[in-house]
Design a protein around this motif. Structure first.
Motif, PDB file in Angstrom:
ATOM      1  N   TYR A   1      65.003  36.848  -9.145  1.00 60.25           N
ATOM      2  CA  TYR A   1      65.225  35.531  -9.751  1.00 60.25           C
ATOM      3  C   TYR A   1      64.868  35.526 -11.232  1.00 60.25           C
ATOM      4  O   TYR A   1      63.846  36.060 -11.644  1.00 60.25           O
ATOM      5  CB  TYR A   1      64.411  34.461  -9.018  1.00 60.25           C
TER       6      TYR A   1
ATOM      7  N   PHE B   1      62.850  33.430  -5.759  1.00 60.85           N
ATOM      8  CA  PHE B   1      63.118  32.070  -6.246  1.00 60.85           C
ATOM      9  C   PHE B   1      61.833  31.245  -6.110  1.00 60.85           C
ATOM     10  O   PHE B   1      61.028  31.471  -5.193  1.00 60.85           O
ATOM     11  CB  PHE B   1      64.247  31.440  -5.434  1.00 60.85           C
TER      12      PHE B   1
ATOM     13  N   THR C   1      68.895  24.871 -16.035  1.00 59.76           N
ATOM     14  CA  THR C   1      69.208  24.773 -14.610  1.00 59.76           C
ATOM     15  C   THR C   1      68.177  23.873 -13.932  1.00 59.76           C
ATOM     16  O   THR C   1      67.076  23.672 -14.448  1.00 59.76           O
ATOM     17  CB  THR C   1      69.165  26.151 -13.934  1.00 59.76           C
TER      18      THR C   1
ATOM     19  N   HIS D   1      64.344  32.839 -14.399  1.00 60.27           N
ATOM     20  CA  HIS D   1      64.059  31.423 -14.657  1.00 60.27           C
ATOM     21  C   HIS D   1      64.861  30.958 -15.865  1.00 60.27           C
ATOM     22  O   HIS D   1      64.512  31.265 -17.013  1.00 60.27           O
ATOM     23  CB  HIS D   1      62.546  31.276 -14.911  1.00 60.27           C
TER      24      HIS D   1
ATOM     25  N   ALA E   1      70.857  25.749  -8.069  1.00 57.53           N
ATOM     26  CA  ALA E   1      69.663  25.527  -8.878  1.00 57.53           C
ATOM     27  C   ALA E   1      69.322  26.679  -9.807  1.00 57.53           C
ATOM     28  O   ALA E   1      68.659  26.486 -10.829  1.00 57.53           O
ATOM     29  CB  ALA E   1      68.473  25.236  -7.957  1.00 57.53           C
ATOM     30  N   PHE E   2      69.763  27.894  -9.464  1.00 53.13           N
ATOM     31  CA  PHE E   2      69.388  29.080 -10.227  1.00 53.13           C
ATOM     32  C   PHE E   2      70.414  29.461 -11.281  1.00 53.13           C
ATOM     33  O   PHE E   2      70.172  30.338 -12.108  1.00 53.13           O
ATOM     34  CB  PHE E   2      69.217  30.275  -9.277  1.00 53.13           C
TER      35      PHE E   2
ATOM     36  N   GLY F   1      66.614  24.623 -11.298  1.00 51.91           N
ATOM     37  CA  GLY F   1      65.525  25.498 -10.871  1.00 51.91           C
ATOM     38  C   GLY F   1      64.451  25.667 -11.929  1.00 51.91           C
ATOM     39  O   GLY F   1      63.298  25.987 -11.624  1.00 51.91           O
TER      40      GLY F   1
ATOM     41  N   ASP G   1      57.891  28.737 -11.696  1.00 47.63           N
ATOM     42  CA  ASP G   1      58.295  30.131 -11.435  1.00 47.63           C
ATOM     43  C   ASP G   1      57.055  30.881 -10.948  1.00 47.63           C
ATOM     44  O   ASP G   1      56.407  31.619 -11.694  1.00 47.63           O
ATOM     45  CB  ASP G   1      58.856  30.743 -12.716  1.00 47.63           C
TER      46      ASP G   1
ATOM     47  N   MET H   1      67.572  25.960  -3.441  1.00 43.24           N
ATOM     48  CA  MET H   1      68.601  26.550  -4.307  1.00 43.24           C
ATOM     49  C   MET H   1      69.834  25.659  -4.456  1.00 43.24           C
ATOM     50  O   MET H   1      70.734  25.972  -5.229  1.00 43.24           O
ATOM     51  CB  MET H   1      69.045  27.904  -3.728  1.00 43.24           C
TER      52      MET H   1
END
Length: 435
Positions: free
Chosen positions: A330, A302, A336, A332, A156-157, A338, A343, A269
């Motif tokens: 993390y 995250f 992605t 942003h 996800a990141f 994520g 955030d 994630m």
């Protein structure tokens, strides 16, 4: 190509980001040199007239560094110090359209897989017969060896698949030939790199082939150390460990980024593993290769991460006692999955959590180093700096891990292997004397 100066063109390549980018720059350098174009890497003399900036677009800090570097080169061009500025790499791949309008002074922008197009700017031909040939920018005794490009994972990141595309393996024959060529040039240690080592071979051989590749590479005469970077824990091919245990020139070292240890965070994630599964994998690895050095990287902050998640991660580190740990805050990243999450951890809190995690690891690292005092290790000499020699054991990779400060009354050469008795331990370094 023609430039405003009367002197022959001299190209300087500036590389930002990871070792995979470094390999790309080395390949570009090799192609330019084969076309009889004068090329250098990170040229300190500033006697070049053309620059190629190979950018990183992985996280915010890397993007900022890439932009600042491009702007600095554009400023040199405005002042008449450069004739041409070209930009390639991950940032260019991802944001080319925006960057073209924001920094029009750049002569051309290229993506990550557009080497032939870059060469056209120099009226140079892409020479397929040079496959694997590179102009090394590392010290001659070690080199990175990329075994695949891209990634099929959907963490996800991570924006890497957006910049590097799907996983594409090189053939075993191609990789072995490149390794043989590197050894002929004096390389004694190669670090295998990919976005995901353990996926190697699935696309062309229809099965995971990292173990088979390692067998072939370990047979290369003169190759003393082979090191594995960036292995994914999910569906790890344990037969790799059998080869590692059997072959002396495969370092008992594995870099396996885990990113977190809380089940909730691992699910958010999209890491495809639970904490229990990760622990089972780590236990099997340690059972199969006793004394193996395990390195991991983790992410702090995250979206949705709580202080309880951080505490769980710290407890995990205390239980597992990794030899080496790196922590990222993390970032942003648009595109992605994520990025669809809020955030919600402030930047200062992300940094605070990262520092807390590293404090736990710092203590573990010192304790593990202290256990080495009085023991003898095979060490490769990397360089002489400030009147002392610096090297590494098989448990330490270049730049990211411990160094050994070597006390020696005799002259040592970079790339030389020596036996060193450890006399002192620090948080992240060792000191020893040649025996």
């Amino acid at each position: 190509m023609k430039a405003r100066t009367l002197k022959p063109d001299k190209v300087n390549i500036i590389t930002l980001g990871c070792s995979k980018n470094l390999v790309d720059s080395e390949v570009l350098s090799g192609q330019l040199k084969a076309n009889e174009i004068n090329v250098v890497h990170e040229n300190a003399k500033l006697d070049h007239n053309i620059v190629v900036v190979n950018t990183c677009g992985f996280i915010d800090k890397a993007k900022e560094e890439s932009i600042n570097t491009i702007l600095a080169q554009v400023d040199l061009k405005k002042r008449g110090k450069l004739d041409k500025v070209y930009v390639t790499g991950c940032l260019s791949e991802r944001y080319r359209n925006d960057l073209e309008s924001e920094i029009p002074e750049v002569d051309s922008w290229f993506g990550t897989l557009e080497l032939p197009l870059i060469l056209k700017e120099f009226d140079a031909d892409y020479k397929k017969e040079l496959l694997g040939e590179r102009l090394l920018s590392t010290p001659k005794h070690y080199a990175y060896l990329k075994i695949s490009e891209g990634c099929n994972r959907t963490c996800a990141f991570c924006a890497i698949p957006l910049m590097r595309g799907k996983h594409i393996s090189k053939t075993i024959e191609e990789i072995v030939a490149e390794a043989e060529g590197l050894v002929k040039r004096g390389v004694k240690e190669i670090m295998l790199i990919a976005q995901e080592l353990t996926y190697y071979g699935l696309d062309i051989y229809k099965k995971r082939m990292l173990a088979d590749l390692l067998k072939k590479l370990s047979d290369v005469q003169g190759l003393e150390w082979i090191r594995l970077h960036y292995a994914y824990p999910n569906k790890f091919p344990f037969e790799v460990l059998d080869v590692m245990r059997e072959r002396e020139n495969i370092c008992n070292y594995l870099d396996m980024p885990l990113q977190h240890a809380s089940d909730r965070m691992l699910q958010l994630m999209k890491r495809q593993s639970t904490r229990t599964e990760i622990i089972e994998t780590l236990n099997t690895i340690r059972d199969k290769v006793p004394g193996i050095c395990l390195r991991t990287t983790l992410i702090a902050g995250f979206p949705g991460e709580t202080k309880d998640d951080v505490q769980e991660l710290k407890s995990f580190l205390q239980e597992q006692r990794f030899d080496r740990v790196g922590v990222f805050t993390y970032s942003h990243e648009e595109g992605t999955s994520g990025y669809n999450l809020v955030d919600d951890v402030p930047a200062a809190e992300k940094q605070k959590r990262a520092e807390e995690i590293m404090e736990v690891q710092q203590e573990i690292s010192y304790e593990k180093n202290a256990e080495k005092v009085g023991k003898v290790f095979k060490v490769i000499v990397d360089k002489k700096e400030a009147g002392r020699y610096l090297g590494r054991t098989e448990f330490d990779s270049v730049e990211v891990d411990n160094e050994v400060i070597i006390q020696s009354g005799k002259k040592l050469q970079p790339g030389q292997f020596i036996q060193v008795k450890i006399t002192n331990a620090f948080d992240y370094d060792l000191e020893g004397e040649v025996i």
